[in-house]
Design a protein around this motif. Structure first.
Motif, PDB file in Angstrom:
ATOM      1  N   GLN A 194      -1.107 -27.166  14.477  1.00 23.01           N
ATOM      2  CA  GLN A 194      -1.440 -26.424  13.965  1.00 23.01           C
ATOM      3  C   GLN A 194      -3.098 -25.843  14.719  1.00 23.01           C
ATOM      4  O   GLN A 194      -3.796 -24.620  13.387  1.00 23.01           O
ATOM      5  CB  GLN A 194      -1.572 -26.301  12.852  1.00 23.01           C
ATOM      6  CG  GLN A 194      -0.004 -26.560  12.028  1.00 23.01           C
ATOM      7  CD  GLN A 194       1.021 -24.755  12.314  1.00 23.01           C
ATOM      8  OE1 GLN A 194       0.359 -23.915  11.965  1.00 23.01           O
ATOM      9  NE2 GLN A 194       1.783 -25.663  12.678  1.00 23.01           N
TER      10      GLN A 194
ATOM     11  N   GLN B 249       8.896 -22.562  10.321  1.00 22.37           N
ATOM     12  CA  GLN B 249       7.867 -22.331   9.494  1.00 22.37           C
ATOM     13  C   GLN B 249       8.070 -20.085   9.361  1.00 22.37           C
ATOM     14  O   GLN B 249       7.595 -19.667   8.380  1.00 22.37           O
ATOM     15  CB  GLN B 249       6.668 -22.555   9.753  1.00 22.37           C
ATOM     16  CG  GLN B 249       5.962 -24.069   9.340  1.00 22.37           C
ATOM     17  CD  GLN B 249       4.906 -24.841  10.096  1.00 22.37           C
ATOM     18  OE1 GLN B 249       4.209 -23.843  10.586  1.00 22.37           O
ATOM     19  NE2 GLN B 249       4.358 -25.480  10.206  1.00 22.37           N
TER      20      GLN B 249
ATOM     21  N   SER C 236       7.434 -25.160  15.473  1.00 23.38           N
ATOM     22  CA  SER C 236       7.084 -25.253  14.259  1.00 23.38           C
ATOM     23  C   SER C 236       7.150 -23.951  14.013  1.00 23.38           C
ATOM     24  O   SER C 236       7.296 -23.971  12.385  1.00 23.38           O
ATOM     25  CB  SER C 236       5.768 -25.974  14.383  1.00 23.38           C
ATOM     26  OG  SER C 236       5.210 -27.462  14.616  1.00 23.38           O
TER      27      SER C 236
ATOM     28  N   ARG D  55       1.357 -20.892  17.163  1.00 25.19           N
ATOM     29  CA  ARG D  55       2.322 -20.916  15.311  1.00 25.19           C
ATOM     30  C   ARG D  55       2.274 -19.669  14.760  1.00 25.19           C
ATOM     31  O   ARG D  55       3.335 -19.159  14.002  1.00 25.19           O
ATOM     32  CB  ARG D  55       0.002 -20.778  14.664  1.00 25.19           C
ATOM     33  CG  ARG D  55      -0.363 -22.598  15.142  1.00 25.19           C
ATOM     34  CD  ARG D  55      -1.729 -21.615  15.141  1.00 25.19           C
ATOM     35  NE  ARG D  55      -1.660 -20.865  16.008  1.00 25.19           N
ATOM     36  CZ  ARG D  55      -3.668 -20.520  16.054  1.00 25.19           C
ATOM     37  NH1 ARG D  55      -4.882 -21.299  15.371  1.00 25.19           N
ATOM     38  NH2 ARG D  55      -4.513 -20.178  16.947  1.00 25.19           N
TER      39      ARG D  55
END
Length: 235
Positions: free
Chosen positions: A171, A222, A218, A198
Motif C-alpha cells: 500500500q 479492495q 490488491s 492501489r
C-alpha cells in the motif's frame, strides 16, 4: 495500457502477497468473494472486470515446495472453465523439463529472473519458448537473477515485466523511479509494471512514465477500481 490481474497460489489456496515475504502469505481477504479457491476467485474477478488475461504465481512451484510440487492440475481446470482467458504462469521455471510441462497445457510461461541459474540457461529457455515473458525480479536487497542479465536488454522479451516485490501488497504505490530509470536506459523496451498499485491514480502515473502494462491484485480485491476504469485503459 494492458491491465492483468495477478493471483498468487500457495498450498492449494489463493493467498495475499505482501512485500515478497512468502512465509507470511495468508489466504486472501477479498471484497469480491469469500472463497480462497482459484476458480471461484477468477470467476469473481471476471464478474466485475473485463480482463482477457490472468497472471498466476504458483508459489509452491517457485519455492520448490516438497509437499505440493505445483498447482498445474488446478490451473488446468481453471483454464478449462475460462477458455476465453490467456493464462500467464510463473511456476519457477528453470529447466527445459519444467518448461515443457507448462507449455503442454497451453500457458504463456513466465521466465522469472529469481530462479534462473545463468544467462545461458535463460537463453535456452527463451529459445524454446519465444512466447514467454521475462520477469526482472527486484527484492528488498535489489535485483535477483543471473549476473549481467539486467544490463543486457538485447536478451529481454518484448514486453518484459518489472517485478518490484517489496511494493507488493504494501500500500505504498508502485516503483515509479525504477520504471523511469529503465525507460530512460532502454526507451524502446516495453514494460509491465508489477507491484504496489492501489488505485487509478497509480495506473495513470505508470502510464505517464510510459508503462506498456500493469499487473495488479490488491486494488481489485479492495474494490479500488471499477469496470469502466479498467475498460478505459485496456487496448
Amino acid at each position: 495500457m494492458h491491465i492483468i490481474p495477478v493471483i498468487d497460489l500457495m498450498h492449494g489456496h489463493v493467498v495475499q502477497a505482501v512485500r515478497g515475504q512468502r512465509q507470511h502469505y495468508r489466504p486472501i481477504q477479498s471484497q469480491l468473494t469469500s472463497s480462497h479457491h482459484l476458480i471461484d476467485v477468477v470467476d469473481a474477478i471476471l464478474q466485475v472486470y473485463p480482463f482477457d488475461c490472468v497472471y498466476i504465481a504458483d508459489l509452491n512451484a517457485i519455492t520448490k515446495d516438497t509437499q505440493l510440487a505445483d498447482h498445474r492440475a488446478l490451473i488446468q481446470r481453471a483454464m478449462q472453465s475460462f477458455p476465453q482467458i490467456t493464462w500467464w504462469v510463473d511456476a519457477g521455471i528453470c529447466t527445459s523439463q519444467d518448461l515443457q510441462r507448462w507449455q503442454g497445457i497451453g500457458v504463456t510461461p513466465i521466465l522469472a529472473s529469481e530462479v534462473l541459474g545463468s544467462i545461458e540457461s535463460y537463453q535456452q529457455l527463451y529459445q524454446q519458448a519465444p512466447e514467454s515473458r521475462l520477469s526482472l525480479d527486484f527484492f528488498s536487497e535489489g535485483f535477483k537473477g543471473p549476473a549481467g542479465l539486467l544490463e543486457n536488454s538485447a536478451l529481454w522479451s518484448q514486453p518484459t515485466i518489472l517485478m518490484s516485490l517489496p511494493k507488493v501488497g504494501a500500500q505504498q504505490g508502485p516503483d515509479l523511479d525504477r520504471l523511469m530509470h529503465m525507460r530512460q536506459h532502454t526507451p524502446k523496451q516495453q514494460f509491465y509494471a508489477a507491484g504496489g498499485v492501489r488505485h487509478m491514480e497509480d495506473i495513470q502515473a505508470l502510464a505517464a512514465q510510459g508503462a506498456y502494462g500493469v499487473l495488479i491484485a490488491s486494488a481489485l480485491h479492495q474494490k479500488q477500481l471499477n469496470s469502466r476504469q479498467i475498460t478505459t485503459f485496456q487496448p
